[in-house]
Design a protein around this motif. Structure first.
Motif, PDB file in Angstrom:
ATOM      1  N   GLY A 101       0.771  -1.231   0.000  1.00 36.93           N
ATOM      2  CA  GLY A 101       0.000   0.000   0.000  1.00 36.93           C
ATOM      3  C   GLY A 101       0.802   1.279   0.000  1.00 36.93           C
ATOM      4  N   VAL A 102       2.108   1.189  -0.193  1.00 37.61           N
ATOM      5  CA  VAL A 102       2.947   2.391  -0.236  1.00 37.61           C
ATOM      6  C   VAL A 102       2.885   2.996  -1.635  1.00 37.61           C
ATOM      7  CG1 VAL A 102       5.283   3.302   0.023  1.00 37.61           C
ATOM      8  CG2 VAL A 102       4.484   1.453   1.515  1.00 37.61           C
ATOM      9  N   ARG A 103       2.698   4.302  -1.688  1.00 39.03           N
ATOM     10  CA  ARG A 103       2.692   4.985  -2.971  1.00 39.03           C
ATOM     11  C   ARG A 103       4.132   5.124  -3.452  1.00 39.03           C
ATOM     12  NH1 ARG A 103       0.639  11.172  -4.191  1.00 39.03           N
ATOM     13  NH2 ARG A 103       0.871  11.085  -6.467  1.00 39.03           N
ATOM     14  N   VAL A 104       4.425   4.598  -4.646  1.00 43.14           N
ATOM     15  CA  VAL A 104       5.800   4.505  -5.127  1.00 43.14           C
ATOM     16  C   VAL A 104       5.967   5.244  -6.455  1.00 43.14           C
ATOM     17  CG1 VAL A 104       7.624   2.932  -5.897  1.00 43.14           C
ATOM     18  CG2 VAL A 104       6.150   2.282  -3.992  1.00 43.14           C
ATOM     19  N   LEU A 105       7.060   6.005  -6.557  1.00 39.91           N
ATOM     20  CA  LEU A 105       7.482   6.628  -7.809  1.00 39.91           C
ATOM     21  C   LEU A 105       8.875   6.101  -8.130  1.00 39.91           C
ATOM     22  CD1 LEU A 105       7.355   8.725 -10.135  1.00 39.91           C
ATOM     23  CD2 LEU A 105       8.330  10.394  -8.522  1.00 39.91           C
ATOM     24  N   VAL A 106       9.020   5.461  -9.283  1.00 36.67           N
ATOM     25  CA  VAL A 106      10.313   4.950  -9.731  1.00 36.67           C
ATOM     26  C   VAL A 106      10.885   5.902 -10.776  1.00 36.67           C
ATOM     27  CG1 VAL A 106      11.541   3.046 -10.844  1.00 36.67           C
ATOM     28  CG2 VAL A 106       9.594   2.565  -9.335  1.00 36.67           C
ATOM     29  N   LEU A 107      12.108   6.362 -10.535  1.00 33.74           N
ATOM     30  CA  LEU A 107      12.804   7.218 -11.498  1.00 33.74           C
ATOM     31  C   LEU A 107      13.968   6.425 -12.076  1.00 33.74           C
ATOM     32  CD1 LEU A 107      12.901  10.556  -9.469  1.00 33.74           C
ATOM     33  CD2 LEU A 107      11.291   9.904 -11.274  1.00 33.74           C
ATOM     34  N   ASP A 108      13.942   6.195 -13.377  1.00 31.23           N
ATOM     35  CA  ASP A 108      14.998   5.436 -14.049  1.00 31.23           C
ATOM     36  C   ASP A 108      15.580   6.300 -15.151  1.00 31.23           C
ATOM     37  OD1 ASP A 108      16.346   3.491 -15.891  1.00 31.23           O
ATOM     38  OD2 ASP A 108      15.539   2.048 -14.466  1.00 31.23           O
ATOM     39  N   SER A 109      16.887   6.408 -15.186  1.00 31.05           N
ATOM     40  CA  SER A 109      17.524   7.342 -16.120  1.00 31.05           C
ATOM     41  C   SER A 109      17.414   6.913 -17.575  1.00 31.05           C
ATOM     42  CB  SER A 109      19.006   7.526 -15.761  1.00 31.05           C
ATOM     43  OG  SER A 109      19.695   6.292 -15.856  1.00 31.05           O
ATOM     44  N   VAL A 110      17.290   5.603 -17.832  1.00 30.69           N
ATOM     45  CA  VAL A 110      17.245   5.120 -19.218  1.00 30.69           C
ATOM     46  C   VAL A 110      15.952   4.380 -19.512  1.00 30.69           C
ATOM     47  CG1 VAL A 110      18.399   3.732 -20.973  1.00 30.69           C
ATOM     48  CG2 VAL A 110      19.762   4.953 -19.264  1.00 30.69           C
ATOM     49  N   GLY A 111      15.606   3.449 -18.674  1.00 34.63           N
ATOM     50  CA  GLY A 111      14.398   2.664 -18.895  1.00 34.63           C
ATOM     51  C   GLY A 111      14.412   1.413 -18.048  1.00 34.63           C
ATOM     52  N   VAL A 112      13.261   0.863 -17.785  1.00 38.34           N
ATOM     53  CA  VAL A 112      13.141  -0.340 -16.960  1.00 38.34           C
ATOM     54  C   VAL A 112      13.882  -1.495 -17.634  1.00 38.34           C
ATOM     55  CG1 VAL A 112      11.551  -2.045 -16.014  1.00 38.34           C
ATOM     56  CG2 VAL A 112      10.953   0.386 -15.972  1.00 38.34           C
ATOM     57  N   GLY A 113      14.741  -2.145 -16.877  1.00 35.87           N
ATOM     58  CA  GLY A 113      15.476  -3.286 -17.417  1.00 35.87           C
ATOM     59  C   GLY A 113      16.695  -2.914 -18.225  1.00 35.87           C
ATOM     60  N   SER A 114      17.107  -1.647 -18.183  1.00 36.48           N
ATOM     61  CA  SER A 114      18.288  -1.223 -18.939  1.00 36.48           C
ATOM     62  C   SER A 114      19.527  -1.320 -18.054  1.00 36.48           C
ATOM     63  CB  SER A 114      18.090   0.214 -19.436  1.00 36.48           C
ATOM     64  OG  SER A 114      17.878   1.092 -18.344  1.00 36.48           O
ATOM     65  N   GLY A 115      20.622  -0.732 -18.495  1.00 41.35           N
ATOM     66  CA  GLY A 115      21.843  -0.745 -17.697  1.00 41.35           C
ATOM     67  C   GLY A 115      22.370  -2.148 -17.490  1.00 41.35           C
ATOM     68  N   MET A 116      22.883  -2.426 -16.286  1.00 39.00           N
ATOM     69  CA  MET A 116      23.469  -3.728 -16.001  1.00 39.00           C
ATOM     70  C   MET A 116      22.432  -4.844 -16.041  1.00 39.00           C
ATOM     71  SD  MET A 116      26.642  -3.070 -15.785  1.00 39.00           S
ATOM     72  CE  MET A 116      26.272  -1.804 -17.017  1.00 39.00           C
TER      73      MET A 116
END
Length: 368
Positions: A14-29
């Motif tokens: 029930g926690v309100r969540v904001l995800v900030l990703d610099s490139v995109g979900v599943g990117s990078g490593m």
């Protein structure tokens, strides 16, 4: 991957969540990790999280409602020793795991040779094996499953790079590359090696450094060459025949100062080491090289939990190459630290304050 698992665990509570990703979900490593999942670890805390994560992956679709199964295949992991002290360290690890109910075992060179065709048994002393360890045939599925599940539970995902963090009153102000700002009551930093850069903007120094890793892949080969993932501990070499037919090989040895680090030179090195250790690899070529970075701590252990004096700020970094492997369990631990506001459920060996006064924790010996 670690951040998205945390977002999923928080959203479900029930926690309100904001995800900030610099490139995109599943990117990078996350995009280049090969998908290994194992419970063979020297540190009991790592072992406990790894066991939880492996169980989660066994039932990933049922637990998350994901549309795609990561397909955990129990091909087994073999750790091979060529030095007496390494063999004894593996034996101690096996004894510890067996005491906790894991069916790990020691194997002789001959037994390993039966398992690994072409193995140079005259160059090794033995090794450890756990048949329950394995690989995700679809390593991109977990991050997508966590992301979709978090969004269904109300999380929001934005493509935005965070450049600086500051404490303003009782909130955290995130300064984005776009020039915009976002204010939130709590922050989880799960940015790999870039986590240290973000903390530096707060005047906080954490012992986190970048360590490159290079993985080579062959073209698909029809005949199966090596079923378990094999780690030559003293040789700093790992090899695995993947589900798509390609053979993965990686030379993990430290590079000498002034060493030739061109792709051509490293390809020659990995091919030579592979053919010396496993004869069947003499016929394999590795045209594709992928380079990634581990976020490494001095004791090769994770950095999880709150930092004293920074209320509402929680770390989830220092994965040392285990982000995908431990993500389901790490996400739970970090989510609990956020909700509880303390590190009561974070393993002591993984808390950020273990480096106070320059003291390192128990070193995890089985990072590859």
């Amino acid at each position: 991957m670690t951040g998205m698992s945390t977002a999923w665990h928080l959203s479900r509570q029930g926690v309100r969540v904001l995800v900030l990703d610099s490139v995109g979900v599943g990117s990078g490593m996350t995009a280049i990790q090969p998908g290994g999942v194992r419970t063979q670890w020297a540190n009991p805390d790592t072992f406990t999280l790894a066991t939880e994560a492996q169980d989660f992956y066994e039932n990933f679709v049922e637990r998350t409602g994901a549309s795609k199964d990561p397909e955990l295949v129990h091909c087994g992991y073999a750790f091979v020793a060529s030095k007496p002290e390494t063999l004894e360290a593996l034996r101690a690890t096996v004894d510890s795991q067996r005491a906790q109910g894991v069916d790990a075992k020691m194997l002789t060179p001959e037994e390993l040779g039966e398992m690994i065709p072409g193995l140079a048994v005259d160059q090794i002393l033995g090794g450890s094996f756990n048949g329950s360890d394995g690989y995700l045939n679809s390593p991109g599925a977990p991050v997508a499953g966590f992301a979709d599940g978090a969004v269904r539970a109300g999380a929001e995902v934005l493509i935005a790079a965070v450049e600086r963090i500051e404490r303003v009153s009782d909130e955290w102000k995130l300064h984005l590359a776009s020039g915009e700002t976002v204010s939130v009551p709590k922050v989880v930093i799960a940015a790999g090696v870039k986590s240290a850069t973000l903390l530096a903007t707060l005047g906080v120094d954490i012992p986190l450094t970048a360590e490159p890793r290079h993985i080579f892949y062959s073209n698909p080969i029809g005949d199966r060459l090596i079923e378990p993932l094999v780690v030559f501990t003293d040789e700093h070499f790992a090899v695995k025949h993947l589900a798509d037919g390609s053979v993965l090989a990686s030379d993990l040895s430290p590079l000498d100062e002034g060493a030739d680090t061109t792709e051509a030179a490293m390809r020659v090195k990995v091919a030579a080491k592979g053919s010396r250790l496993v004869e069947t690899l003499s016929f394999v070529r590795f045209p594709v090289m992928v380079t990634g970075t581990y976020d490494v701590t001095p004791d090769q252990q994770l950095l999880l939990g709150a930092i004293g004096g920074l209320p509402g700020l929680v770390l989830a970094c220092g994965m040392n190459g285990r982000g995908m492997m431990l993500a389901p369990a790490v996400g739970r631990v970090v989510a609990e630290a956020v909700i509880n506001g303390d590190n009561s459920t974070v393993p002591v060996s993984m808390r950020p304050d273990r480096f106070a006064d320059g003291a390192a924790g128990i070193r995890e010996q089985m990072v590859i």
